[in-house]
Design a protein around this motif. Structure first.
Motif, PDB file in Angstrom:
ATOM      1  N   ASP A  87       4.210  -7.216   1.701  1.00  0.00           N
ATOM      2  CA  ASP A  87       4.934  -7.809   0.577  1.00  0.00           C
ATOM      3  C   ASP A  87       6.438  -7.897   0.808  1.00  0.00           C
ATOM      4  OD1 ASP A  87       2.328  -7.155  -0.432  1.00  0.00           O
ATOM      5  OD2 ASP A  87       3.132  -7.343  -2.448  1.00  0.00           O
ATOM      6  N   THR A 131       1.148  -2.122   1.809  1.00  0.00           N
ATOM      7  CA  THR A 131       1.506  -3.133   0.811  1.00  0.00           C
ATOM      8  C   THR A 131       2.972  -3.518   0.930  1.00  0.00           C
ATOM      9  OG1 THR A 131      -0.213  -2.410  -0.718  1.00  0.00           O
ATOM     10  CG2 THR A 131       1.653  -3.581  -1.669  1.00  0.00           C
ATOM     11  N   SER A 174      -0.787  -7.834  -0.162  1.00  0.00           N
ATOM     12  CA  SER A 174      -1.720  -7.153   0.726  1.00  0.00           C
ATOM     13  C   SER A 174      -3.147  -7.165   0.186  1.00  0.00           C
ATOM     14  CB  SER A 174      -1.286  -5.691   0.912  1.00  0.00           C
ATOM     15  OG  SER A 174      -1.428  -4.980  -0.316  1.00  0.00           O
ATOM     16  N   GLU A 186       6.938   1.429  -4.762  1.00  0.00           N
ATOM     17  CA  GLU A 186       6.949   0.043  -4.273  1.00  0.00           C
ATOM     18  C   GLU A 186       7.306  -0.912  -5.398  1.00  0.00           C
ATOM     19  OE1 GLU A 186       5.426  -3.883  -2.956  1.00  0.00           O
ATOM     20  OE2 GLU A 186       5.023  -2.756  -4.786  1.00  0.00           O
ATOM     21  N   PRO A 202       0.204  -7.455  -5.373  1.00  0.00           N
ATOM     22  CA  PRO A 202       0.205  -7.115  -3.946  1.00  0.00           C
ATOM     23  C   PRO A 202      -0.265  -8.269  -3.062  1.00  0.00           C
ATOM     24  CG  PRO A 202      -1.719  -6.169  -5.008  1.00  0.00           C
ATOM     25  CD  PRO A 202      -0.924  -6.846  -6.085  1.00  0.00           C
ATOM     26  N   TYR A 209      -3.478  -1.224  -7.445  1.00  0.00           N
ATOM     27  CA  TYR A 209      -2.039  -1.444  -7.563  1.00  0.00           C
ATOM     28  C   TYR A 209      -1.566  -1.544  -9.014  1.00  0.00           C
ATOM     29  CZ  TYR A 209       2.543  -3.647  -6.823  1.00  0.00           C
ATOM     30  OH  TYR A 209       3.886  -3.934  -6.831  1.00  0.00           O
ATOM     31  N   PHE A 243       2.617   3.303  -4.795  1.00  0.00           N
ATOM     32  CA  PHE A 243       2.645   2.018  -5.495  1.00  0.00           C
ATOM     33  C   PHE A 243       3.760   1.982  -6.537  1.00  0.00           C
ATOM     34  CE2 PHE A 243      -2.120   1.187  -4.649  1.00  0.00           C
ATOM     35  CZ  PHE A 243      -1.826   0.324  -3.611  1.00  0.00           C
ATOM     36  N   ALA A 295      -4.217  -5.174  -2.173  1.00  0.00           N
ATOM     37  CA  ALA A 295      -4.599  -3.777  -2.373  1.00  0.00           C
ATOM     38  C   ALA A 295      -5.182  -3.563  -3.761  1.00  0.00           C
ATOM     39  CB  ALA A 295      -3.381  -2.872  -2.183  1.00  0.00           C
TER      40      ALA A 295
END
Length: 550
Positions: free
Chosen positions: A94, A90, A417, A61, A415, A422, A58, A419
């Motif tokens: 994303d 993610t 996603s 990311e 996110p 995060y 994360f 998630a």
């Protein structure tokens, strides 16, 4: 072009250095010890040691979102890369550039289910944009350059690269070729003429802005285009930060819990101009907001990846273009589009947004404990223009989506996603990348417990985000759905939590617990100026599940 001699680990680190990588996240593993050793010879690469591979992923990311260049993460084989897979998912949803390097069993052990062996291509073949394993150390520069290209071009996304342990130790001679940065794709003049004609012929246009590949200059150019053409601009799900919310053209976001009047305006529009967004499930309200596959409205869809054009919705005009040249091209035609006759449509949409996000603290329902709406009213006033806000998945994020005002160069890292876990690592990552900015990480008690150990990473590396834990003692979003579908039948959504203040103190963080609304302002000032990571626990009333809770 240069020749380099050394171990596979040295060649790999040198390849990343030549590409411009100056920061990596990792959880150390014996499967890639040659890389860790080689990093000592490149002291200008900042190595961020994390406490869990999910947090490391994360964190990387978040850097991909902030920079537009691949976030770099190293994890070990088997359990390590499986832990990091949440960040890969993610990054895929994303559209974030990310490269995850995973240690791997030795080449002669593969296919025997050796200790911690995973098949990188089988496991990540669909989850990532590209999954590959390097067998020959002399090919490391070739494959790393290609990974960089795959991660950053078209629709950005994640790449996972397997690194057999013996390959990293093998001595080799490799050619380091300079990476050829692709020329961005612009909008062809003929297509630009069609865009102009369709806008001029429209009386109720609406822009949906989203996706990746933007920078501050492109965002500014797009805002000037919308302003000159009197176009209302809605943000796609969790892409609030692409336009300054003080801009007269911004009319709200299409995500979870959107303004019903904005949804109605989308339906009433006669032209949708979708720039960068994928028209995903959340933005389109489960594909029901816009008729699929052929919309009722005319549809201009501009996206960097041709595969996204017509993927769900058939556009009237499909344009493959990167966001930076696309924004510049649109700004160039803005003053030839007229638009005064559309100004009322845009102004009405802006008025709907203003009313939807207005906060009347004099007429609030009474809750036990702090009022989240009042807290976010305060944050809306005090957050600096360049603040970075990160959010976890959960109902508490509704306040950040509805009431905060995002500006440029401020950013929202959230996110798509959905998630959990995060917010904390991405806030730590953002604070490491922007140590001069206020970083606010928003999470629930459930999400914090998934990656809260990255507070140790913040202390270790001097990061100082403010983490706000919205504690209602349950998985709130799931409870909301549970109550809706099975009223009064509560199952598996109640939580027993630790003392978050005591826990954060054990890490060395500044800590505070808010039990009354009026306590927040003073605590916030202390937290922002603490000089180290800060944790503020909000003791929420479980009844205050959403921004509309009464």
């Amino acid at each position: 072009m240069a020749e380099i001699k050394g171990s596979g680990g040295l060649v790999l680190v040198d390849a990343l250095h030549r590409l411009g990588a100056r920061r990596i996240s990792c959880v150390a593993g014996e499967s890639y010890l040659p890389v860790l050793d080689a990093l000592l010879d490149y002291p200008d690469i900042d190595v961020i040691t994390c406490r869990h591979e999910g947090g490391a992923g994360f964190m990387a990311e978040s850097w991909g979102k902030l920079t537009g260049q691949p976030g770099i993460c190293f994890v070990t084989r088997g359990p390590g890369v499986c832990n990091a897979s949440i960040a890969v998912h993610t990054a895929k949803q994303d559209s974030t550039p990310l490269i995850v390097f995973m240690g791997q069993v030795r080449r002669w052990e593969r296919g025997r289910e050796a200790f911690q062996e995973v098949d990188v291509r089988a496991v990540f073949g669909d989850l990532a944009k590209w999954a590959v394993e390097i067998d020959d150390p002399s090919r490391i520069p070739e494959i790393v350059n290609r990974a960089w290209h795959v991660a950053t071009t078209g629709r950005p996304g994640p790449v996972v690269i397997g690194l057999p342990e013996d390959m990293l130790s093998e001595m080799t001679t490799a050619v380091q070729a300079d990476y050829a940065v692709p020329e961005p794709i612009g909008i062809a003049p003929a297509a630009l003429d069609k865009v102009a004609t369709m806008i001029r012929e429209s009386s109720r246009p609406l822009v949906i802005l989203g996706g990746a590949g933007w920078d501050d200059a492109a965002c500014a150019e797009f805002a000037s285009f919308a302003s000159a053409a009197h176009l209302p601009v809605a943000a796609a799900f969790r892409r609030h930060d692409l336009i300054d919310h003080r801009h007269a053209c911004y009319v709200g976001e299409l995500g979870t819990g959107p303004n019903p009047k904005l949804l109605e305006r989308v339906k009433q529009s006669d032209l949708l101009i979708v720039v960068g967004a994928r028209l995903d499930e959340i933005t389109t309200q489960s594909y029901a907001l816009i008729d699929a596959p052929v919309p009722t409205q005319k549809l201009i869809h501009i996206h960097a990846d041709a595969a996204e054009l017509g993927k769900v919705y058939t556009p009237t005009l499909a344009i493959q273009a990167d966001m930076i040249p696309a924004a510049s091209a649109l700004a160039g035609i803005a003053f030839n589009l007229g638009g005064r006759e559309r100004a009322g449509w845009k102004d009405d949409a802006r008025a709907d947004f203003t009313a939807w996000t207005d906060i009347d603290l004099a007429n609030r329902p009474t809750f036990n404990g702090p009022d989240m709406t009042a807290i976010f009213s305060y944050l809306r006033d005090v957050l600096p223009d360049n603040a970075v806000v990160t959010t976890d998945a959960g109902n508490f994020s509704g306040w950040a989506q509805r009431y905060l005002r995002y500006r440029r160069p401020g950013r929202l890292l959230a996110p798509l996603s959905g998630a959990m876990g995060y917010a904390v690592p991405s806030a730590v990552g953002a604070s490491i990348h922007h140590p001069d900015r206020v970083v606010l990480g928003l999470c629930g008690d459930g999400g914090f417990m998934m990656t809260g150990q990255e507070l140790a990473t913040a202390m270790h590396h001097g990061a100082h985000p403010v983490i706000m834990i919205c504690n209602n003692g349950m998985y709130g979003t799931i409870r909301m759905h549970q109550e809706r579908k099975y009223p009064g039948r509560i199952s598996a959504t109640t939580l027993t939590n630790p003392d978050f203040v005591a826990l954060a103190q054990a890490y060395g963080a500044f800590t505070a617990r808010i039990s009354k609304t009026e306590e927040f302002a003073g605590v916030w000032e202390q937290a922002v100026n603490a000089g180290r990571v800060a944790v503020i626990e909000i003791a929420m009333d479980p009844r205050q599940l959403t921004t509309g809770a009464v």
